[in-house]
Design a protein around this motif. Structure first.
Motif, PDB file in Angstrom:
ATOM      1  N   SER A  68       0.839  -1.196   0.000  1.00  0.00           N
ATOM      2  CA  SER A  68       0.000   0.000   0.000  1.00  0.00           C
ATOM      3  C   SER A  68       0.878   1.253   0.000  1.00  0.00           C
ATOM      4  CB  SER A  68      -0.853  -0.039   1.276  1.00  0.00           C
ATOM      5  OG  SER A  68      -1.343   1.235   1.566  1.00  0.00           O
ATOM      6  N   PRO A  69       0.473   2.303  -0.708  1.00  0.00           N
ATOM      7  CA  PRO A  69       1.265   3.541  -0.700  1.00  0.00           C
ATOM      8  C   PRO A  69       0.954   4.445   0.498  1.00  0.00           C
ATOM      9  CG  PRO A  69      -0.556   3.771  -2.231  1.00  0.00           C
ATOM     10  CD  PRO A  69      -0.684   2.396  -1.623  1.00  0.00           C
ATOM     11  N   ILE A  70       0.023   3.981   1.361  1.00  0.00           N
ATOM     12  CA  ILE A  70      -0.426   4.828   2.480  1.00  0.00           C
ATOM     13  C   ILE A  70       0.005   4.192   3.794  1.00  0.00           C
ATOM     14  CG2 ILE A  70      -2.423   5.917   3.588  1.00  0.00           C
ATOM     15  CD1 ILE A  70      -4.013   5.214   1.022  1.00  0.00           C
ATOM     16  N   LEU A  71       0.487   5.036   4.698  1.00  0.00           N
ATOM     17  CA  LEU A  71       0.915   4.524   5.995  1.00  0.00           C
ATOM     18  C   LEU A  71       0.452   5.509   7.070  1.00  0.00           C
ATOM     19  CD1 LEU A  71       2.835   2.258   7.025  1.00  0.00           C
ATOM     20  CD2 LEU A  71       4.611   3.978   7.048  1.00  0.00           C
ATOM     21  N   GLY A  72      -0.214   4.975   8.089  1.00  0.00           N
ATOM     22  CA  GLY A  72      -0.585   5.838   9.217  1.00  0.00           C
ATOM     23  C   GLY A  72       0.388   5.572  10.350  1.00  0.00           C
TER      24      GLY A  72
END
Ligand SMILES: Cc1ncc(COP(=O)(O)O)c(C=O)c1O
Length: 445
Positions: free
Chosen positions: A350-354
């Protein structure tokens, strides 16, 4: 100050006192800027693609219509160009029909405010986008028939479906996202659909899947996750948006011809708003040409490589960092579902990280001083206790950028740990100093 200003100011002050105040912050993220944007949803870096820019400008120059559409789709705004693009999307995404919207927000609000009726049920993942909730609030579905299940949890979905004591009539709508924008994790789509199948007959289901963050990124030529998994038959409605990886704006709802006709008749954001301008239709046509080209594939693979690289840099750092300072979301993120898609790596990341931290504003400010734009995300956008910074990768970021970015995070972690150790030790000193006079008082007595 007017009466109204005074009243509104009280709401604003209340927000401020809760640490939830929002303001517009604009940064120069042009090619000349030294700032590197980790908050943009431009996952494939299409907004800065020279090839896309050139193709777009050339098409604009030769197109007879380039400016506004002049009216709603139902009036002068409906043109053959809109229809041509819808036909292209229906065939590209393998859907019986397609309907353009000015934004993903409009599409979700349009669908959820009109399609479910008072005797239907709407079951949704607790993390679905605000636009679904806004739509539902103005729908005929009563609050008690709108039920959340725990994020990405098939057994929680099963519990909720059992509790609604189906069959009580009506249709069960299931609202999901393919890739969640805050945790950056994927829905275990096929498992959730199996659970739904085990409780509700197909004729009484309506699965609505929001692919806002996966459009353009996953599947052959970016056709999305439903297409990659071959689940088109079990997902009645798909939302593909164009403001993120596609680098433009607008959205398309993929659905049956009946749902399309229904929305044209009842969806107020579609009926009462000016249709997408020609410039946007042209940009979309050029962007999808690129997505289908070798350059689209190269960009997708570059993004996956970067995502893996960032994970490899962050893993050792997070392993040695106390969760009270910085951590990944508590439940391990759901990976990409098993796929037989030939052009996908076995498990695309995934290109999103929280990154969860109780002090997202401080981390964001620290990184900004080092040239990295990272936005804090606080309640009500995320649940209390889940405050975070949201990190998004883009295909044209170099690995050296990620090296220095993670170095910045490492420094911040070190500084915050030192600070909190100093605070603990100064608290201990203070309490010893406070204790001393009491002993003296006792002695005097
Ligand atoms: C999951 C999801 N759905 C829908 C939307 C709305 O899409 P748009 O930006 O096109 O209005 C967003 C926007 O952030 C989103 O993240």
């Amino acid at each position: 100050m007017t009466d109204l200003d005074e009243r509104l100011s009280r709401f604003i002050d209340e927000r401020k006192s809760k640490g939830r105040f929002r303001k517009l912050r604009e940064y120069d993220t042009s090619a000349n800027s030294s700032l590197i944007d980790f908050s943009s949803n431009d996952y494939l870096s299409l907004t800065s693609s020279p090839a896309l820019r050139q193709a777009y400008l050339a098409r604009l120059a030769e197109s007879p219509q380039v400016l506004g559409s002049t009216g709603s789709r139902l009036l002068s705004g409906g043109t053959p160009a809109h229809h041509v693009l819808e036909d292209r999307f229906a065939s590209f995404f393998n859907s019986p029909s397609a309907l353009l919207f000015n934004s993903g927000w409009d599409a979700n609000v349009s669908f959820f405010s009109t399609a479910p009726q008072h005797d239907d049920w709407v079951v949704y993942d607790e993390l679905v986008h605000a636009s679904v909730h806004s739509g539902l609030r103005s729908s005929r579905v009563k609050q008690e028939r709108r039920l959340a299940f725990k994020h990405n949890d098939p057994s929680s979905l099963s519990d909720v479906l059992r509790a609604i004591q189906y069959p009580a009539g009506g249709t069960v709508f299931l609202a999901l996202e393919s890739l969640y924008s805050m945790d950056g994790d994927f829905a275990p789509l096929s498992q959730l659909l199996d659970v739904l199948d085990s409780h509700v007959p197909p004729s009484k289901q309506c699965v609505v899947l929001d692919e806002a963050h996966s459009t353009g990124v996953y599947g052959v030529s970016g056709r999305g996750i439903v297409r990659a998994l071959g689940e088109e038959g079990r997902v009645a409605v798909r939302l593909m948006t164009f403001g993120k990886a596609v680098g433009c704006s607008g959205a398309v709802l993929l659905c049956s011809p009946t749902i399309r006709t229904f929305l044209i008749n009842f969806a107020r954001p579609l009926i009462f708003s000016t249709a997408l301008p020609h410039s946007t239709l042209i940009s979309l046509s050029c962007a999808f040409d690129l997505l289908e080209s070798a350059e689209g594939e190269r960009r997708r693979l570059a993004l996956f490589t970067l995502s893996r690289y960032l994970d490899s840099l962050l893993a050792p750092l997070l392993a040695e960092t106390p969760r009270s300072v910085l951590s990944l979301p508590p439940t391990s993120p759901t990976p990409f579902p098993q796929s037989t898609c030939p052009s996908l790596p076995p498990c695309p990341p995934s290109p999103i990280l929280g990154l969860i931290t109780p002090t997202p504003h401080a981390l964001s400010a620290y990184l900004l001083e080092r040239g990295f734009i990272v936005r804090p995300v606080v309640p009500p956008t995320v649940p209390p206790g889940m405050e975070r910074v949201r990190i998004c990768l883009r295909a044209d970021m170099g690995t050296e950028v990620l090296d220095s970015f993670v170095e910045g995070i490492r420094e911040w972690v070190k500084t915050s740990r030192e600070q909190s150790e100093r605070t603990v030790s100064s608290n201990q000193n203070t309490s010893m100093i406070q204790k001393r006079p009491r002993i003296e008082v006792k002695a005097k007595l």
